[in-house]
Scaffold this motif. Structure first.
Motif, PDB file in Angstrom:
ATOM      1  N   ILE A  24       0.839  -1.197   0.000  1.00  0.00           N
ATOM      2  CA  ILE A  24       0.000   0.000   0.000  1.00  0.00           C
ATOM      3  C   ILE A  24       0.875   1.248   0.000  1.00  0.00           C
ATOM      4  CG2 ILE A  24      -1.755   1.313   1.255  1.00  0.00           C
ATOM      5  CD1 ILE A  24      -2.707  -1.415   2.391  1.00  0.00           C
ATOM      6  N   ALA A  25       0.580   2.158  -0.921  1.00  0.00           N
ATOM      7  CA  ALA A  25       1.286   3.430  -1.006  1.00  0.00           C
ATOM      8  C   ALA A  25       0.264   4.514  -1.316  1.00  0.00           C
ATOM      9  CB  ALA A  25       2.350   3.387  -2.100  1.00  0.00           C
ATOM     10  N   GLN A  26       0.612   5.740  -0.991  1.00  0.00           N
ATOM     11  CA  GLN A  26      -0.320   6.851  -1.180  1.00  0.00           C
ATOM     12  C   GLN A  26       0.372   8.004  -1.880  1.00  0.00           C
ATOM     13  OE1 GLN A  26      -2.281   8.039   2.431  1.00  0.00           O
ATOM     14  NE2 GLN A  26      -3.281   9.772   1.476  1.00  0.00           N
ATOM     15  N   ASP A  27      -0.381   8.652  -2.757  1.00  0.00           N
ATOM     16  CA  ASP A  27       0.053   9.887  -3.397  1.00  0.00           C
ATOM     17  C   ASP A  27      -1.160  10.793  -3.479  1.00  0.00           C
ATOM     18  OD1 ASP A  27       1.631  11.772  -4.967  1.00  0.00           O
ATOM     19  OD2 ASP A  27       0.350  11.135  -6.622  1.00  0.00           O
ATOM     20  N   ALA A  28      -1.111  11.921  -2.789  1.00  0.00           N
ATOM     21  CA  ALA A  28      -2.235  12.863  -2.750  1.00  0.00           C
ATOM     22  C   ALA A  28      -3.507  12.114  -2.359  1.00  0.00           C
ATOM     23  CB  ALA A  28      -2.369  13.600  -4.065  1.00  0.00           C
ATOM     24  N   ASN A  29      -4.504  12.092  -3.213  1.00  0.00           N
ATOM     25  CA  ASN A  29      -5.766  11.432  -2.890  1.00  0.00           C
ATOM     26  C   ASN A  29      -5.864  10.013  -3.443  1.00  0.00           C
ATOM     27  OD1 ASN A  29      -6.764  13.662  -1.500  1.00  0.00           O
ATOM     28  ND2 ASN A  29      -7.479  14.618  -3.383  1.00  0.00           N
ATOM     29  N   SER A  30      -4.803   9.499  -4.020  1.00  0.00           N
ATOM     30  CA  SER A  30      -4.820   8.147  -4.577  1.00  0.00           C
ATOM     31  C   SER A  30      -4.046   7.190  -3.676  1.00  0.00           C
ATOM     32  CB  SER A  30      -4.191   8.130  -5.969  1.00  0.00           C
ATOM     33  OG  SER A  30      -4.963   8.873  -6.871  1.00  0.00           O
ATOM     34  N   LYS A  31      -4.596   5.988  -3.542  1.00  0.00           N
ATOM     35  CA  LYS A  31      -3.920   4.907  -2.843  1.00  0.00           C
ATOM     36  C   LYS A  31      -3.663   3.797  -3.847  1.00  0.00           C
ATOM     37  CE  LYS A  31      -6.101   6.907   0.779  1.00  0.00           C
ATOM     38  NZ  LYS A  31      -6.460   8.263   0.451  1.00  0.00           N
ATOM     39  N   TYR A  32      -2.525   3.156  -3.735  1.00  0.00           N
ATOM     40  CA  TYR A  32      -2.149   2.083  -4.646  1.00  0.00           C
ATOM     41  C   TYR A  32      -1.893   0.831  -3.826  1.00  0.00           C
ATOM     42  CZ  TYR A  32      -1.274   5.950  -7.855  1.00  0.00           C
ATOM     43  OH  TYR A  32      -1.400   7.069  -8.635  1.00  0.00           O
ATOM     44  N   TYR A  33      -2.244  -0.318  -4.374  1.00  0.00           N
ATOM     45  CA  TYR A  33      -1.979  -1.575  -3.687  1.00  0.00           C
ATOM     46  C   TYR A  33      -2.020  -2.728  -4.672  1.00  0.00           C
ATOM     47  CZ  TYR A  33      -7.101  -1.975  -3.671  1.00  0.00           C
ATOM     48  OH  TYR A  33      -8.425  -2.033  -4.044  1.00  0.00           O
ATOM     49  N   VAL A  34      -1.518  -3.886  -4.224  1.00  0.00           N
ATOM     50  CA  VAL A  34      -1.479  -5.093  -5.043  1.00  0.00           C
ATOM     51  C   VAL A  34      -2.491  -6.087  -4.479  1.00  0.00           C
ATOM     52  CG1 VAL A  34      -0.052  -7.027  -5.807  1.00  0.00           C
ATOM     53  CG2 VAL A  34       0.930  -4.740  -5.660  1.00  0.00           C
ATOM     54  N   ASP A  35      -3.354  -6.588  -5.351  1.00  0.00           N
ATOM     55  CA  ASP A  35      -4.316  -7.636  -4.994  1.00  0.00           C
ATOM     56  C   ASP A  35      -3.812  -8.927  -5.614  1.00  0.00           C
ATOM     57  OD1 ASP A  35      -6.433  -9.415  -4.727  1.00  0.00           O
ATOM     58  OD2 ASP A  35      -7.953  -7.868  -5.020  1.00  0.00           O
ATOM     59  N   VAL A  36      -3.068  -9.699  -4.830  1.00  0.00           N
ATOM     60  CA  VAL A  36      -2.439 -10.920  -5.337  1.00  0.00           C
ATOM     61  C   VAL A  36      -3.487 -11.945  -5.743  1.00  0.00           C
ATOM     62  CG1 VAL A  36      -0.959 -12.858  -4.699  1.00  0.00           C
ATOM     63  CG2 VAL A  36      -0.341 -10.548  -4.027  1.00  0.00           C
ATOM     64  N   LYS A  37      -4.547 -12.058  -4.958  1.00  0.00           N
ATOM     65  CA  LYS A  37      -5.580 -13.061  -5.227  1.00  0.00           C
ATOM     66  C   LYS A  37      -6.187 -12.887  -6.609  1.00  0.00           C
ATOM     67  CE  LYS A  37      -8.427 -14.096  -1.843  1.00  0.00           C
ATOM     68  NZ  LYS A  37      -9.568 -14.045  -0.899  1.00  0.00           N
ATOM     69  N   ARG A  38      -6.360 -11.649  -7.048  1.00  0.00           N
ATOM     70  CA  ARG A  38      -6.951 -11.370  -8.355  1.00  0.00           C
ATOM     71  C   ARG A  38      -5.908 -11.025  -9.410  1.00  0.00           C
ATOM     72  NH1 ARG A  38      -9.529 -10.130  -4.180  1.00  0.00           N
ATOM     73  NH2 ARG A  38     -11.655 -10.814  -3.881  1.00  0.00           N
ATOM     74  N   GLY A  39      -4.637 -11.056  -9.036  1.00  0.00           N
ATOM     75  CA  GLY A  39      -3.559 -10.782  -9.982  1.00  0.00           C
ATOM     76  C   GLY A  39      -3.641  -9.380 -10.549  1.00  0.00           C
ATOM     77  N   ALA A  40      -3.824  -8.386  -9.655  1.00  0.00           N
ATOM     78  CA  ALA A  40      -4.043  -7.022 -10.124  1.00  0.00           C
ATOM     79  C   ALA A  40      -3.262  -6.005  -9.304  1.00  0.00           C
ATOM     80  CB  ALA A  40      -5.526  -6.690 -10.061  1.00  0.00           C
TER      81      ALA A  40
END
Length: 173
Positions: A100-116
């Motif tokens: 999980i990482a954040q930039d301004a109002n966006s959050k980013y993350y990896v969903d391994v279960k769904r490969g996304a």
């Protein structure tokens, strides 16, 4: 479940951060269990962002959402510290809080279960790995369920960077 302590009041010198008095109902036990385990909780403006294995939600702090019969939503204050859990659209979550990482109002993350690889912004969840790399992540990520997957936002290049185990590969989005 989520529990919280008594407050820290700086001007009075009162530190209640180590006091958890359950008789005061300082917990939220109606987090939707079907979304999986809570993997990460972070502050988001005046609310909490709750990352679970299969969903990301917003938990309102000090307020509740009332939906009228015509579909309009109205925020109301409440005496409860933690209000409603409002899930974001999409079936994305994470079991890797280190991604999980954040930039301004966006959050980013990896969903391994769904490969996304996912960006959560004001417009909801967006599978950013779908931009030409969907098949690669769909095939490569699920076997890494028990491996650490690190993510960080690089403000210099304005990119979300994912580092996969053993230095195999680093992807930028």
């Amino acid at each position: 479940d989520i529990t919280y302590s008594e407050p820290y009041v700086e001007n009075n010198g009162i530190n209640g951060l180590n006091e958890f008095n359950l008789s005061r109902s300082n917990y939220k036990d109606d987090i939707v269990k079907s979304f999986g385990e809570i993997t990460h909780v972070m502050e988001d403006n005046t609310d909490l962002m709750v990352f679970q294995e299969d969903k990301v939600s917003r938990v309102l702090v000090g307020k509740n959402m009332i939906t009228a019969s015509n579909g309009e939503n109205t925020l109301t204050t409440t005496e409860n510290v933690l209000g409603q859990q409002i899930p974001f659209t999409g079936t994305y979550g994470t079991s890797h809080p280190e991604s999980i990482a954040q930039d301004a109002n966006s959050k980013y993350y990896v969903d391994v279960k769904r490969g996304a690889v996912v960006r959560l912004g004001g417009d909801g969840n967006e599978e950013i790995s779908d931009r030409g790399m969907h098949a690669w992540f769909r095939d490569f990520l699920p076997p890494l369920m028990n491996s650490p997957i690190f993510g960080e936002f690089d403000p210099y290049y304005n990119e979300y960077v994912v580092a996969l185990p053993d230095g195999l590969i680093t992807k930028r989005f």
